[in-house]
Design a protein around this motif. Structure first.
Motif, short mmCIF file in Angstrom:
data_model
loop_
_atom_site.label_atom_id
_atom_site.label_comp_id
_atom_site.label_asym_id
_atom_site.label_seq_id
_atom_site.Cartn_x
_atom_site.Cartn_y
_atom_site.Cartn_z
N CYS A 7 -37.89 -116.98 22.79
CA CYS A 7 -38.07 -115.79 23.62
C CYS A 7 -39.54 -115.62 23.92
CB CYS A 7 -37.61 -114.55 22.88
SG CYS A 7 -36.06 -114.77 22.03
N ILE A 38 -30.91 -111.30 21.94
CA ILE A 38 -30.45 -111.78 20.63
C ILE A 38 -29.14 -111.09 20.24
CG2 ILE A 38 -31.00 -111.73 18.15
CD1 ILE A 38 -32.50 -113.87 19.63
N TYR A 39 -29.05 -109.77 20.52
CA TYR A 39 -27.80 -109.11 20.11
C TYR A 39 -26.61 -109.65 20.89
CZ TYR A 39 -28.34 -105.73 24.03
OH TYR A 39 -28.49 -105.15 25.26
N TYR A 47 -33.75 -108.56 10.25
CA TYR A 47 -32.99 -108.40 11.50
C TYR A 47 -33.11 -107.00 12.10
CZ TYR A 47 -29.21 -108.91 14.92
OH TYR A 47 -28.49 -108.94 16.09
N LEU A 48 -33.35 -105.99 11.26
CA LEU A 48 -33.41 -104.61 11.77
C LEU A 48 -34.81 -104.17 12.18
CD1 LEU A 48 -30.78 -104.77 9.79
CD2 LEU A 48 -30.72 -102.33 10.18
N ILE A 90 -37.66 -117.15 17.55
CA ILE A 90 -37.42 -115.92 16.79
C ILE A 90 -38.16 -115.97 15.45
CG2 ILE A 90 -35.63 -114.62 15.56
CD1 ILE A 90 -35.64 -114.09 18.53
N PRO A 129 -26.34 -111.20 10.22
CA PRO A 129 -26.14 -112.50 10.85
C PRO A 129 -27.38 -113.40 10.92
CG PRO A 129 -26.60 -110.89 12.55
CD PRO A 129 -26.69 -110.16 11.22
N LEU A 146 -34.01 -119.72 18.48
CA LEU A 146 -33.94 -119.33 19.89
C LEU A 146 -35.34 -118.97 20.38
CD1 LEU A 146 -30.69 -117.14 19.92
CD2 LEU A 146 -30.99 -119.41 20.94
N LEU A 203 -23.62 -107.10 11.79
CA LEU A 203 -24.67 -106.36 12.49
C LEU A 203 -24.95 -107.02 13.83
CD1 LEU A 203 -27.36 -105.74 9.69
CD2 LEU A 203 -25.43 -104.29 10.36
N VAL A 204 -24.80 -106.28 14.90
CA VAL A 204 -25.10 -106.83 16.22
C VAL A 204 -26.28 -106.05 16.80
CG1 VAL A 204 -24.21 -107.26 18.55
CG2 VAL A 204 -22.75 -107.67 16.56
N LEU A 226 -21.43 -115.06 18.78
CA LEU A 226 -21.10 -115.61 17.47
C LEU A 226 -19.93 -114.84 16.85
CD1 LEU A 226 -21.70 -117.20 14.86
CD2 LEU A 226 -23.66 -115.72 14.46
N GLU A 233 -29.51 -121.27 14.59
CA GLU A 233 -28.68 -120.61 15.61
C GLU A 233 -29.38 -119.40 16.23
OE1 GLU A 233 -24.31 -121.60 13.82
OE2 GLU A 233 -24.82 -119.51 14.22
N LEU A 234 -29.89 -118.52 15.38
CA LEU A 234 -30.67 -117.39 15.89
C LEU A 234 -32.16 -117.65 15.74
CD1 LEU A 234 -28.77 -114.27 14.53
CD2 LEU A 234 -28.62 -115.29 16.80
N ASN A 262 -34.44 -109.01 4.51
CA ASN A 262 -33.96 -109.55 5.78
C ASN A 262 -34.56 -108.75 6.95
OD1 ASN A 262 -32.17 -109.83 8.14
ND2 ASN A 262 -30.87 -111.00 6.74
N HIS A 290 -26.43 -112.86 21.83
CA HIS A 290 -26.14 -114.12 21.14
C HIS A 290 -25.31 -113.88 19.89
CE1 HIS A 290 -28.55 -117.06 23.45
NE2 HIS A 290 -29.44 -116.10 23.62
N VAL A 291 -25.69 -112.83 19.15
CA VAL A 291 -24.91 -112.51 17.94
C VAL A 291 -23.48 -112.10 18.33
CG1 VAL A 291 -24.72 -111.04 15.90
CG2 VAL A 291 -26.96 -111.85 16.63
#
Lengths: 311, 311
Positions: A178, B183-184, A139-140, A183, B138, A176, B162-163, B190, A172-173, A137, B186-187
């Motif tokens: 940017c 994005i954070y 996200y980080l 994303i 997320p 988006l 995780l935000v 959520l 949803e994410l 994943n 947006h999260v």
């Protein structure tokens, strides 16, 4: 490099299909469940034994026609330690039959923790839960993926980074926009950057991408951005993706994607299409028939688009 | 509701500190490693036994002064089945001492798979790896989080989504701006949406957020967006976050955040600050001293800002 081995197997089998080994109790034939229960002292042990027997039957029936299997670890983790043990045994058994194993684990964490996850599944230790590829994943960000890339390089492994997933809420994410890009396109850029230094003897590298079959237009865009990236494509069949949708994930060389189906293959004997011809005793034969049908469905669509690697 | 239990424990201990049980072999005192090795037939079993003994020593030493522990599963998974077993035993032992257990698992997947993950850790089955809270990712959107929310509601559990994470690369995706919001953020929206229907007897709900201590400005913004959300704050101490950074994560009621430290507490006896006073035999006492120091550091900072819940 692992991606070369994957391509070799795909071409040898003339098949882009990956079988998702995502067992559920109600998929497992009664006679397997009963036998497992008799040999077990706890419910979880019985489930794990049943899953393993079921998976072995499936693997024995499809190992010569598909390049890889993709066990989803959540379906094992939910039965605790016994479940995780079954996941490991399933991976080992599939590998012993010559299948490539994609551990669908979708892990992701900060650097030092990512290193530990990577070690767990790509570490090649005798106690590791060894797989050839894992899903991760993003996200980080980069520093959460680099430890995996390092292991891939050192241990001949591969990863598939979640880019555009097949589920309903994925937009949803991921969708988006940017700086003029979605994303998922930003993630695609990241995937390209991470994989670029590691081209195999084919044009592909070991940093792959998860791209859902359920979003055809997005898949076409992503195919253009990530030219040398292998796609792992979920969402075919039960989730609604068709061969036509899937074709968008392939390059003109007829390669670049492997397509997963789980329920549609492993529980084929329960479906309307197969349940008259196959009893539960023949669940593995039904799975083989469904895998062949899926292979032919995808190949025929790729053929129409002049995208057959072996033509 | 679980968040009320958490607040109760925080107030009782007058402590917002969570101890991260992230064992590494080089943290574990030699005498524990040697004893574990002698009782084990394999390397992994020895590590798992050593980790468990080490963790139990830590838990015995801190259970009366902190509200919760947060074992990070990757550090256990990397030793295979034996490691996962140790994770489970650690969770059980911590719970038996009255600690709340936050399983730092950062799972995330599509609906049916998320359900299986949720079942694995929030399922309350006798074979589950039971925790009170888990961390979740997320990237896949609402339908990947809803199964966890359902379990939280049914089984009195909680999640931290995780935000904004504490690592260096966290901004790559999380800070991208879409429609005037990162994005954070947006999260965060959520998270608010998911938690809103589940207010406890306090104003907080069981859908929490992970917000890194290393990004103070972002934390302040997020505190405003997610008024009724409990924050799990990593990044204090070894990662560079200070009490002042952390204070931004609290509401004016003196609540709303728990702050994790792992290395800084569990390996305190190896640090310059404590290694003269504490030998490796006293690793657990050093951990207690470090946990008390962290408690006082944060409380003193909150006091300066009139944010003490018990003042």
């Amino acid at each position: 490099m692992i991606v070369d081995r994957l391509i070799e197997k795909v071409v040898k089998c003339k098949n882009h299909t990956v079988v998702g080994l995502d067992p559920r109790l109600d998929y497992v034939p009664d006679y397997i469940r009963e036998a497992a229960k008799e040999q077990s002292v706890s419910f979880a042990e019985g489930v794990a034994k049943a899953f393993l027997a079921y998976n072995k039957g499936l693997i024995d029936s499809i190992y010569d026609i598909v390049p890889a299997v993709k066990p989803q670890i959540a379906f094992y983790e939910q039965y605790g330690i016994e479940g995780v043990k079954c996941f490991q045994q399933t991976c080992e058994y599939a590998a012993s039959k010559g299948l490539l194993v994609i551990g669908d684990i979708k892990r992701g964490d900060i650097g030092s923790t990512a290193e530990a996850y990577s070690e767990a599944y790509l570490g090649n230790k005798e106690y590791s839960i060894n797989t050839d590829f894992v899903t991760v994943n993003p996200y980080l960000g980069t520093d959460s993926l680099e430890p995996f890339v390092k292991h891939c390089h050192e241990n001949e492994k591969g990863i598939f980074v979640l880019v555009k997933t097949s589920n309903k809420s994925s937009g949803e994410l991921q969708d988006l926009v940017c700086n003029g890009k979605t994303i998922y396109e930003h993630v695609a850029d990241l995937v390209v950057r991470l994989g670029e230094p590691y081209r195999g003897s084919s044009d592909y590298n070991f940093v792959g991408a998860v791209v859902g079959a359920t979003y055809k237009e997005e898949a076409s865009k992503l195919r253009n951005i990530m030219k040398n990236t292998y796609f792992l494509v979920p969402g075919y069949g039960a989730q609604g993706g068709t061969a036509e949708d899937v074709a968008a994930c392939f390059n003109q060389d007829g390669l670049g994607a492997i397509v997963n189906s789980s329920r549609g293959i492993i529980a084929a004997y329960k479906s309307k299409e197969y349940n008259e011809k196959y009893s539960e005793k023949d669940y593995a034969a039904a799975a083989r028939a469904a895998a062949i049908k899926m292979r032919d469905d995808i190949n025929s669509e790729l053929g129409k688009k002049n995208k057959l690697a072996w033509a």
